[in-house]
Motif scaffolding. Structure first.
Motif, PDB file in Angstrom:
ATOM      1  N   GLU A 185      -8.590   2.509   2.915  1.00  0.00           N
ATOM      2  CA  GLU A 185      -9.251   1.802   1.835  1.00  0.00           C
ATOM      3  C   GLU A 185      -8.304   1.228   1.335  1.00  0.00           C
ATOM      4  N   GLU A 186      -7.336   1.716   0.777  1.00  0.00           N
ATOM      5  CA  GLU A 186      -6.261   1.126  -0.115  1.00  0.00           C
ATOM      6  C   GLU A 186      -5.703  -0.149   0.625  1.00  0.00           C
ATOM      7  N   TYR A 187      -5.397   0.001   1.730  1.00  0.00           N
ATOM      8  CA  TYR A 187      -5.024  -1.245   2.581  1.00  0.00           C
ATOM      9  C   TYR A 187      -5.795  -2.474   2.648  1.00  0.00           C
ATOM     10  N   ILE A 188      -7.203  -1.937   2.915  1.00  0.00           N
ATOM     11  CA  ILE A 188      -8.324  -3.072   2.944  1.00  0.00           C
ATOM     12  C   ILE A 188      -8.424  -3.796   1.527  1.00  0.00           C
ATOM     13  N   LEU A 189      -8.579  -2.947   0.559  1.00  0.00           N
ATOM     14  CA  LEU A 189      -8.534  -3.514  -0.996  1.00  0.00           C
ATOM     15  C   LEU A 189      -7.432  -4.481  -1.021  1.00  0.00           C
ATOM     16  N   ASN A 190      -6.076  -3.954  -0.764  1.00  0.00           N
ATOM     17  CA  ASN A 190      -5.034  -4.845  -1.279  1.00  0.00           C
ATOM     18  C   ASN A 190      -4.921  -6.295  -0.298  1.00  0.00           C
ATOM     19  N   LEU A 191      -5.406  -6.199   0.712  1.00  0.00           N
ATOM     20  CA  LEU A 191      -5.786  -7.381   1.755  1.00  0.00           C
ATOM     21  C   LEU A 191      -6.835  -8.342   1.121  1.00  0.00           C
ATOM     22  N   THR A 233       0.846  -1.241   0.066  1.00  0.00           N
ATOM     23  CA  THR A 233      -0.007   0.071  -0.066  1.00  0.00           C
ATOM     24  C   THR A 233       0.823   1.351  -0.054  1.00  0.00           C
ATOM     25  N   VAL A 234       1.896   1.200   0.823  1.00  0.00           N
ATOM     26  CA  VAL A 234       2.742   2.371   0.852  1.00  0.00           C
ATOM     27  C   VAL A 234       3.614   2.566  -0.347  1.00  0.00           C
ATOM     28  N   ILE A 235       4.209   1.542  -0.676  1.00  0.00           N
ATOM     29  CA  ILE A 235       4.938   1.579  -2.269  1.00  0.00           C
ATOM     30  C   ILE A 235       4.193   2.175  -3.263  1.00  0.00           C
ATOM     31  N   PHE A 262     -13.048   0.009  12.117  1.00  0.00           N
ATOM     32  CA  PHE A 262     -12.122   0.879  12.739  1.00  0.00           C
ATOM     33  C   PHE A 262     -12.193   2.156  11.819  1.00  0.00           C
ATOM     34  N   LYS A 263     -12.222   1.950  10.514  1.00  0.00           N
ATOM     35  CA  LYS A 263     -12.343   2.780   9.335  1.00  0.00           C
ATOM     36  C   LYS A 263     -13.617   3.576   9.674  1.00  0.00           C
ATOM     37  N   GLU A 264     -14.737   2.877   9.883  1.00  0.00           N
ATOM     38  CA  GLU A 264     -15.993   3.679  10.125  1.00  0.00           C
ATOM     39  C   GLU A 264     -16.131   4.663  11.235  1.00  0.00           C
TER      40      GLU A 264
END
Lengths: 279, 279
Positions: B243-249, A194-196, A252-254
């Motif tokens: 959101e990007e992290y959750i999508l990648n997971l 995600t970070v890359i 957690f996001k929500e």
């Protein structure tokens, strides 16, 4: 004493190093599908000599430290040729499939299914280090299916390596290890991804990364060749753990989105217990 | 020289320790909403004496090391009373909101917005350690809005603390820090939560946890009081990163479910680049 190490990488190589220290009269034979690894293992003095699987019948110990999918193919072949004195150990991160594959093998009693909870994020023979197993836990599964004399032989080795032993059922091992090990690896890999992805055009952004990011993303350096078959063999539990993880992240996001700061706080507060648990 | 530290916890306390070493004739005044923390800071020799905000006009440095929501309330009050020589620094993990809140303050030029990328997972005065800032990055935002003489004063302090400086726009800081810091904290907290929930009745399962789990979950020990307002202030970027992290997971989970081992392997292989990036 003759010890055959199949797979001279991080785990196999580190075991070779310690075994050479522990036993004065020992010859370590190395076997690896990767010829460069074998040469490196010789150069680094991890092993005394290269070998092939054909001579393995003379072994006292055979340590299988290879990807878990290959182990399923190799282990029965090794058990086909061993003699009574040989203890064959595997050190893979999944235990049910390997126990299942040799369940009805005539020489099942020569095999001990183990999982030393030890390692680093590095791989290959250059990653091998001394004392990797000191004070670490070794999980042994279905110990009653190993011949009593060979159980003793294995336990003596682990004791000399400095490990503490826990006995578990193979199914139970695989379920719990999905949470305390496999999930951590995936969470770390996907954090790195995600970070890359986000920062791909701004490499110097990583200057902003502190030790927090570094430790959370450490496992994303691990070997894909080692981990792909682990996730595949432990699919059911890994997928379950991932679903629970994704659900927790989504909630957690929500809470953040809905300005529910009390819930954001409480989620973290409750998880702070990990301090005491890991002590 | 008079230095006021507001918030005598991990960051404020560690700065106090180093400043006492760096400047021979310095008095460190501590201010904290938590009276126990103040007493502890005195006992640990982090500060010379307790103080209140009323006497702050005599300060050379005021270092604001408190939760970022409280900082938004306290900073304007401090700027109301400072004299020309006082440099007020904040060290919070979000930079746009604090720059915005004092944007039109008459004494804006007495303030420098900074973010030292340094810390541990511990908190409170007992977490304070020497040399925490040595070789770390300090991000300074909107530096041109700080009086030139006070810029120099701040930079001299950071130099003596051993920090390297990077200048960034506040908005840009907040966006990137969401990825390289805030997201790591959430991924770690939720990993801890997922594992604790699953294993709540089987505490000894944590014996199975190796150093991998430990480093990935380390940040889940962090202070909820510190992090709740950070996530709230940086909501937009934190939610995007999540959101990007959750999508990648989710994609990774699907690859495992669909036996698409080539994709599982490639996702990890591509992320291994993090080794070079973090060097």
């Amino acid at each position: 004493m003759k010890v055959y190490i199949i797979g001279v990488g991080l785990i196999g190589g580190s075991m070779a190093l310690d075994i050479k220290k522990i036993y004065s009269e020992v010859t370590i034979f190395g076997i690896d599908a990767n010829e460069e690894f074998l040469e490196k293992a010789l150069e680094l003095n991890l092993i005394h000599q290269k070998a092939t699987i054909e001579t393995i019948s003379e072994a006292d110990f055979v340590i299988l430290a290879i990807p878990v999918d290959v182990a399923l193919v190799i282990l029965p072949k090794i058990l086909d040729v061993v003699t009574e004195k040989t203890l064959v150990l595997d050190v893979g991160s999944t235990k049910f499939p390997i126990c299942e594959v040799v369940e009805n093998h005539l020489n099942r009693r020569n095999f001990m299914a183990t999982h030393p909870i030890a390692g680093t994020e590095f791989s290959g023979p250059t990653a091998a280090i001394e004392n990797l197993f000191q004070d670490k836990t070794n999980i042994i599964c279905e110990v009653e299916k190993t011949a009593f004399k060979l159980q003793e032989k294995g336990l003596e080795l682990f004791k000399k390596l400095g490990m503490r032993i826990r006995y578990m059922e193979a199914k139970s091992h695989d379920k719990h290890i999905a949470y305390v090990s496999h999930l951590s690896h995936i969470s770390s890999f996907m954090l790195g991804k995600t970070v890359i992805e986000k920062e791909k055009d701004e490499r110097d952004i990583f200057d902003m990364a502190g030790s927090g990011f570094e430790s959370t993303v450490r496992l994303a350096k691990s070997s894909p060749a080692m981990w792909t078959p682990i996730f595949n063999q432990n699919k059911k539990h890994v997928v379950n753990s991932l679903e629970e993880y994704i659900l927790n992240l989504t909630k957690f996001k929500e809470y953040i989105e809905n300005n529910d700061l009390e819930s954001v706080f409480n989620e973290m507060k409750n998880t702070n217990r990990i301090k005491e648990i890991l002590k």
